[in-house]
Design an enzyme around this catalytic site. Structure first.
Site, PDB file in Angstrom:
ATOM      1  N   ASN A   1       0.870  -1.179   0.000  1.00  0.00           N
ATOM      2  CA  ASN A   1       0.000   0.000   0.000  1.00  0.00           C
ATOM      3  C   ASN A   1       0.909   1.231   0.000  1.00  0.00           C
ATOM      4  O   ASN A   1       1.545   1.522   1.011  1.00  0.00           O
ATOM      5  CB  ASN A   1      -0.891  -0.037   1.259  1.00  0.00           C
ATOM      6  CG  ASN A   1      -1.712   1.227   1.409  1.00  0.00           C
ATOM      7  OD1 ASN A   1      -1.807   2.048   0.492  1.00  0.00           O
ATOM      8  ND2 ASN A   1      -2.321   1.403   2.573  1.00  0.00           N
ATOM      9  N   TRP A   2       0.954   1.908  -1.140  1.00  0.00           N
ATOM     10  CA  TRP A   2       1.883   3.054  -1.261  1.00  0.00           C
ATOM     11  C   TRP A   2       1.379   4.315  -0.573  1.00  0.00           C
ATOM     12  O   TRP A   2       2.089   5.304  -0.511  1.00  0.00           O
ATOM     13  CB  TRP A   2       2.127   3.370  -2.746  1.00  0.00           C
ATOM     14  CG  TRP A   2       2.891   2.323  -3.490  1.00  0.00           C
ATOM     15  CD1 TRP A   2       3.452   1.184  -2.971  1.00  0.00           C
ATOM     16  CD2 TRP A   2       3.188   2.325  -4.887  1.00  0.00           C
ATOM     17  NE1 TRP A   2       4.064   0.469  -3.969  1.00  0.00           N
ATOM     18  CE2 TRP A   2       3.922   1.149  -5.155  1.00  0.00           C
ATOM     19  CE3 TRP A   2       2.903   3.188  -5.940  1.00  0.00           C
ATOM     20  CZ2 TRP A   2       4.386   0.826  -6.434  1.00  0.00           C
ATOM     21  CZ3 TRP A   2       3.346   2.868  -7.215  1.00  0.00           C
ATOM     22  CH2 TRP A   2       4.083   1.709  -7.450  1.00  0.00           C
ATOM     23  N   LYS A   3       0.129   4.295  -0.144  1.00  0.00           N
ATOM     24  CA  LYS A   3      -0.471   5.481   0.497  1.00  0.00           C
ATOM     25  C   LYS A   3      -0.276   6.702  -0.417  1.00  0.00           C
ATOM     26  O   LYS A   3      -0.320   6.550  -1.634  1.00  0.00           O
ATOM     27  CB  LYS A   3       0.096   5.663   1.905  1.00  0.00           C
ATOM     28  CG  LYS A   3      -0.057   4.364   2.717  1.00  0.00           C
ATOM     29  CD  LYS A   3       0.198   4.482   4.178  1.00  0.00           C
ATOM     30  CE  LYS A   3      -0.031   3.125   4.841  1.00  0.00           C
ATOM     31  NZ  LYS A   3       0.156   3.118   6.282  1.00  0.00           N
TER      32      LYS A   3
ATOM     33  N   GLY B   1       3.167  -1.115   4.176  1.00  0.00           N
ATOM     34  CA  GLY B   1       3.157   0.306   3.845  1.00  0.00           C
ATOM     35  C   GLY B   1       4.561   0.774   3.479  1.00  0.00           C
ATOM     36  O   GLY B   1       5.039   0.568   2.355  1.00  0.00           O
ATOM     37  N   GLY B   2       5.252   1.363   4.436  1.00  0.00           N
ATOM     38  CA  GLY B   2       6.560   1.970   4.199  1.00  0.00           C
ATOM     39  C   GLY B   2       7.548   1.108   3.427  1.00  0.00           C
ATOM     40  O   GLY B   2       8.194   1.575   2.480  1.00  0.00           O
TER      41      GLY B   2
ATOM     42  N   HIS C   1      -9.241   0.913   5.609  1.00  0.00           N
ATOM     43  CA  HIS C   1      -7.925   1.155   6.206  1.00  0.00           C
ATOM     44  C   HIS C   1      -8.075   2.115   7.388  1.00  0.00           C
ATOM     45  O   HIS C   1      -8.901   3.033   7.347  1.00  0.00           O
ATOM     46  CB  HIS C   1      -6.968   1.744   5.157  1.00  0.00           C
ATOM     47  CG  HIS C   1      -5.546   1.743   5.625  1.00  0.00           C
ATOM     48  ND1 HIS C   1      -5.066   2.707   6.488  1.00  0.00           N
ATOM     49  CD2 HIS C   1      -4.521   0.892   5.399  1.00  0.00           C
ATOM     50  CE1 HIS C   1      -3.787   2.436   6.752  1.00  0.00           C
ATOM     51  NE2 HIS C   1      -3.437   1.331   6.102  1.00  0.00           N
TER      52      HIS C   1
ATOM     53  N   GLY D   1       3.339   2.303  10.658  1.00  0.00           N
ATOM     54  CA  GLY D   1       4.301   3.376  10.413  1.00  0.00           C
ATOM     55  C   GLY D   1       5.082   3.803  11.637  1.00  0.00           C
ATOM     56  O   GLY D   1       5.737   4.844  11.645  1.00  0.00           O
TER      57      GLY D   1
ATOM     58  N   GLU E   1      -6.432   4.550   8.300  1.00  0.00           N
ATOM     59  CA  GLU E   1      -6.265   5.978   7.963  1.00  0.00           C
ATOM     60  C   GLU E   1      -7.560   6.538   7.370  1.00  0.00           C
ATOM     61  O   GLU E   1      -7.887   7.703   7.583  1.00  0.00           O
ATOM     62  CB  GLU E   1      -5.068   6.147   7.012  1.00  0.00           C
ATOM     63  CG  GLU E   1      -3.754   5.955   7.756  1.00  0.00           C
ATOM     64  CD  GLU E   1      -2.610   5.403   6.925  1.00  0.00           C
ATOM     65  OE1 GLU E   1      -2.664   5.467   5.691  1.00  0.00           O
ATOM     66  OE2 GLU E   1      -1.656   4.882   7.547  1.00  0.00           O
TER      67      GLU E   1
HETATM   68  O1  LIG Z   1      -1.449  -0.489   4.695  1.00  0.00           O
HETATM   69  C1  LIG Z   1      -0.373  -0.660   5.278  1.00  0.00           C
HETATM   70  C2  LIG Z   1      -0.263  -0.447   6.684  1.00  0.00           C
HETATM   71  O2  LIG Z   1      -0.895   0.701   7.094  1.00  0.00           O
HETATM   72  C3  LIG Z   1       1.097  -0.659   7.273  1.00  0.00           C
HETATM   73  O3  LIG Z   1       1.937   0.436   7.066  1.00  0.00           O
HETATM   74  P1  LIG Z   1       3.478   0.332   7.540  1.00  0.00           P
HETATM   75  O4  LIG Z   1       4.025  -0.922   6.932  1.00  0.00           O
HETATM   76  O5  LIG Z   1       4.124   1.580   7.013  1.00  0.00           O
HETATM   77  O6  LIG Z   1       3.456   0.256   9.032  1.00  0.00           O
END
Ligand SMILES: O=C[C@H](O)COP(=O)(O)O
Length: 250
Positions: free
Chosen positions: A9-11, A233-234, A94, A172, A96
């Site tokens: 998930n690149w956000k 994510g990151g 999600h 994160g 967020e």
């Molecule tokens: O969608 C992915 C998650 O929110 C995990 O994010 P992260 O791997 O940056 O902690």
């Protein structure tokens, strides 16, 4: 035996140009990998990334979806548009989206059913905050999000649903749930699905873990009996790290 599913998930990172270059490189580094892999760029990058993925086995995912097919919904992106862009997986609920944009269980449920109606695979995210964990409410919160999100979803439809358990306090932050803690929540999810649907369906359900998954912890998380993949994510923003997570068992 369940197959692993690793999703990135690149956000709100990577421009269309950066995203396209990234997946070209990723498709090369993942050549020969049999693992199921997805990347979810921002809406703005879906077209460029989808084109760059042409011929690759990496799936194209979306990070969200509108709760309607079309209409006066400024700023929203409909399932029909996502389909046209080649998206096959949609991430819904999600934390967020829940925390920053006020998405409720009811809205998420509407989106889940609409996405399934349009033939998408759905990754439904659930997870507790630190406050809820400290108050001993993990099971209650996760089950509430799970069952509300799946309200009206039949056993047949559930075949296209993946659950992502993402403890909010681990997203994160660099803090990962221990493999044992994560697995015990995954087990609760599986038991709830077993009671609500059937044990055969619960056995088949893919449950991803998300929250600071890195190359260094992917193997031990994935070794747990109820963890069937990761929503990253990151670490999904770097080809080297994401490749290492995908190839955790090599
Ligand atoms: O969608 C992915 C998650 O929110 C995990 O994010 P992260 O791997 O940056 O902690």
């Amino acid at each position: 035996m369940r197959d692993y599913f690793i999703a990135g998930n690149w956000k709100m990172f990577k421009t269309p140009t950066e995203g396209a270059a990234f997946v070209k490189e990723l498709s090369e580094t993942l050549k020969g990998t049999s693992q199921k892999v997805m990347v979810a760029p921002s809406f703005a990058s879906l077209d460029a990334v989808g084109k760059a993925l042409h011929g690759s086995s990496v799936l194209l995912g979306a990070q969200n979806m509108a709760a309607a097919e079309e209409g006066a919904h400024t700023g929203e992106v409909s399932p029909i548009m996502l389909k046209d862009l080649g998206v096959s997986v949609v991430i819904l609920g999600h934390s967020e989206r829940r925390a920053i944009y006020g998405e409720t269980d009811e809205l998420i449920n509407t989106k889940v059913k609409l996405a399934l109606k349009h033939g998408f695979e759905v990754i439904l995210c659930v997870g507790e905050t630190l406050e809820e964990r400290e108050a001993g409410k993990v099971e209650e919160v996760v089950n509430q999000q799970l069952l509300s999100g799946l309200e009206g979803v039949t056993e047949e439809m559930l075949a296209k649903v993946v659950i992502a358990y993402e403890p909010v306090w681990a997203i994160g932050t660099g803090k990962t749930a221990t493999p044992q803690d994560a697995d015990s929540v995954h087990q609760v999810i599986r038991q709830t699905i077993g009671k609500t649907y059937s044990s055969a369906t619960a056995e088949k359900l893919i449950i991803q873990y998300g929250g600071s998954v890195k190359p260094g912890n992917a193997k031990e998380l994935m070794a747990m009996p109820n963890i069937d993949g990761a929503l990253v994510g990151g670490a999904s923003l770097k080809v080297e790290d994401f490749t290492a997570i995908v190839n955790f068992n090599r």
